[in-house]
Design a protein around this motif. Structure first.
Motif, PDB file in Angstrom:
ATOM      1  N   GLU A  72      32.855  -3.024  21.866  1.00 30.59           N
ATOM      2  CA  GLU A  72      32.554  -2.268  20.842  1.00 30.59           C
ATOM      3  C   GLU A  72      31.997  -0.806  20.872  1.00 30.59           C
ATOM      4  OE1 GLU A  72      34.900  -4.039  18.958  1.00 30.59           O
ATOM      5  OE2 GLU A  72      33.699  -3.245  17.295  1.00 30.59           O
ATOM      6  N   ARG A  73      31.194  -1.059  22.262  1.00 33.83           N
ATOM      7  CA  ARG A  73      30.719   0.393  22.506  1.00 33.83           C
ATOM      8  C   ARG A  73      31.706   1.442  22.642  1.00 33.83           C
ATOM      9  NH1 ARG A  73      25.593  -0.202  26.448  1.00 33.83           N
ATOM     10  NH2 ARG A  73      24.660  -2.075  25.729  1.00 33.83           N
ATOM     11  N   HIS A  74      32.984   1.078  23.179  1.00 34.16           N
ATOM     12  CA  HIS A  74      33.781   1.996  23.433  1.00 34.16           C
ATOM     13  C   HIS A  74      34.895   2.162  22.312  1.00 34.16           C
ATOM     14  CE1 HIS A  74      32.395   1.410  27.359  1.00 34.16           C
ATOM     15  NE2 HIS A  74      32.723   0.165  27.609  1.00 34.16           N
ATOM     16  N   ALA A  77      29.775  -6.478  35.020  1.00 31.11           N
ATOM     17  CA  ALA A  77      29.774  -5.970  33.880  1.00 31.11           C
ATOM     18  C   ALA A  77      30.081  -6.769  32.695  1.00 31.11           C
ATOM     19  CB  ALA A  77      30.229  -4.524  33.517  1.00 31.11           C
ATOM     20  N   VAL A  78      29.793  -6.632  31.440  1.00 30.49           N
ATOM     21  CA  VAL A  78      29.996  -7.323  30.329  1.00 30.49           C
ATOM     22  C   VAL A  78      31.062  -6.642  29.381  1.00 30.49           C
ATOM     23  CG1 VAL A  78      29.003  -9.037  28.831  1.00 30.49           C
ATOM     24  CG2 VAL A  78      27.579  -8.566  30.669  1.00 30.49           C
ATOM     25  N   THR A  86      40.739   0.028  27.827  1.00 28.33           N
ATOM     26  CA  THR A  86      41.254   0.920  28.757  1.00 28.33           C
ATOM     27  C   THR A  86      40.115   1.660  29.180  1.00 28.33           C
ATOM     28  OG1 THR A  86      43.498   1.053  27.842  1.00 28.33           O
ATOM     29  CG2 THR A  86      42.838   2.977  29.418  1.00 28.33           C
ATOM     30  N   VAL A  87      39.118   2.010  28.400  1.00 29.35           N
ATOM     31  CA  VAL A  87      38.124   2.840  28.822  1.00 29.35           C
ATOM     32  C   VAL A  87      37.082   1.766  29.579  1.00 29.35           C
ATOM     33  CG1 VAL A  87      35.827   3.691  27.897  1.00 29.35           C
ATOM     34  CG2 VAL A  87      37.832   4.209  26.735  1.00 29.35           C
ATOM     35  N   GLN A  88      36.956   0.853  29.323  1.00 30.28           N
ATOM     36  CA  GLN A  88      36.149  -0.330  30.124  1.00 30.28           C
ATOM     37  C   GLN A  88      36.733  -0.445  31.413  1.00 30.28           C
ATOM     38  OE1 GLN A  88      34.307  -4.006  27.833  1.00 30.28           O
ATOM     39  NE2 GLN A  88      36.323  -4.330  28.417  1.00 30.28           N
TER      40      GLN A  88
END
Ligand SMILES: NC(=O)c1ccc[n+]([C@@H]2O[C@H](COP(=O)([O-])OP(=O)(O)OC[C@H]3O[C@@H](n4cnc5c(N)ncnc54)[C@H](O)[C@@H]3O)[C@@H](O)[C@H]2O)c1
Length: 334
Positions: free
Chosen positions: A120-122, A115-116, A280-282
């Motif tokens: 910013e999405r998180h 994954a990349v 962290t979410v990632q």
């Protein structure tokens, strides 16, 4: 459940955040770190460090982060794919569309997950904006505007502001709208150099939606804004302030053929749910996917490569002064 054995390559700003995040997450063990710079390695005395990534891979890893300069991502990504090690690769996936799609091809052929790191999405305001647009709470999406300004960090030496910062925004608008970018027009300038340090662009998404972008490294303050114009008003996600604000439209009826336009209502803040920090979410998502959960919430290699391809088209547009198609530069995925 098995604890995942992880490592980080590149111990600069991003790699240090990854290492700190991995060391703190349940279900994950940080077993190794790699960097060419002895001082960077020495600043992590509690974890075994390497210069030779091939030697590090012999430890046996469940996944590895690549947080080196963008121009080196392909080298390490191909090594990880060949060794069968899943990866989280920092954005931009690569400095060119061709390199980004080669990385995509290598992991696909090897059947290895990657994954990349489009963190910013998180960001909480962006995640909530995406959710609200997705459920259609504010009606039709009319337009997107992004602004990402700040002083130059002094760290990024291999690419300009388009690949470093604007790549976040081309990824965000495509994700928020649920449509690929079809063509771009852009202007850039080199002021302090050696690469462009200010850029303005318009991207056109499939279906005709326009997104307007500004990014620079020449502002003595930090601004990170995404605006979504909808039929029910404008939503402003400010990831520096950590807020999402709705400026409602009061519908102005079309009377006797006059242009209806919009009239302003009272702005209010949308309450955001408590969320972990984006890095962290990632890593929570990576851990869960590698333990068998469905792939969800992470930015795929195809999405990361599409973002690089759009930024590459944007640089071509800035160089030629011409509107530049994006789709033709991407392989048809099977
Ligand atoms: N997702 C995000 O929010 C975010 C934020 C910052 C940076 N990044 C990305 O992370 C990457 C690194 O950026 P940074 O700001 O941490 O840079 P940085 O300069 O702070 O760190 C880069 C590190 O890589 C090391 N390095 C350089 N070449 C190497 C090589 N060939 N092999 C091993 N180590 C090498 C350097 O010694 C340095 O420690 C870039 O791709 C950048 O775009 C992402």
């Amino acid at each position: 459940m098995n604890t995942l054995r992880t490592a980080v390559i590149g111990l600069g700003w991003a790699g240090t955040v990854h290492a700190r995040t991995l060391a703190a997450l349940p279900g994950i063990e940080l077993v190794a770190l790699a960097d060419l710079d002895p001082a960077r390695r020495a600043s992590h005395p509690d974890v075994p460090t390497f210069t030779d990534v091939e030697a590090m891979l012999r430890l046996g890893l469940d996944y590895c982060v690549i947080a080196t300069p963008s121009t080196t991502h392909e080298h390490y990504a191909l090594a990880l794919a060949a060794a069968g090690v899943p990866a989280l690769i920092e954005k931009p996936l690569a400095p060119t569309g061709a390199a980004a799609w080669r990385i995509h091809e290598a992991f696909t052929q090897a059947g290895v997950f990657a994954a990349v790191g489009h963190t910013e999405r998180h960001q909480a305001p962006i995640t909530e904006l995406a959710r609200l647009l997705n459920i259609g709470r504010f009606g039709e999406l009319w337009q997107l505007t992004t602004c990402r300004q700040g002083p130059y960090s002094g760290r990024i030496l291999d690419v300009g502001v388009v690949l470093d910062l604007l790549v976040h925004d081309v990824d965000l608008v495509s994700w928020l709208a649920g449509e690929p970018i079809e063509s771009v027009t852009a202007s850039t300038r080199v002021l302090a150099g050696p690469y462009e340090d200010t850029a303005t662009a318009t991207t056109m998404l499939r279906g005709g939606l326009l997104a307007h972008h500004h990014a620079d490294w020449i502002s003595p303050f930090k601004q990170r804004i995404v605006q979504a114009h909808t039929a029910a008003g404008v939503l402003i996600a400010d990831t520096v302030a950590g807020t999402l604000t709705h400026h409602p439209n009061t519908a102005r009826p079309a009377a006797s053929g006059a242009f209806p336009g919009v009239a302003p209502g009272d702005a209010y803040a949308i309450t955001l749910a408590e969320r972990a920090a984006p890095f962290t979410v990632q890593h929570q998502l990576m851990r869960d996917v590698l333990r068998g959960a469905p792939v969800s919430g992470l930015v795929t290699l195809a999405e990361g490569a599409a973002a690089v391809t759009a930024t590459e088209a944007l640089l071509t547009s800035a160089a030629t002064g011409l509107a530049t198609p994006v789709a033709a530069r991407q392989p048809a995925l099977t």
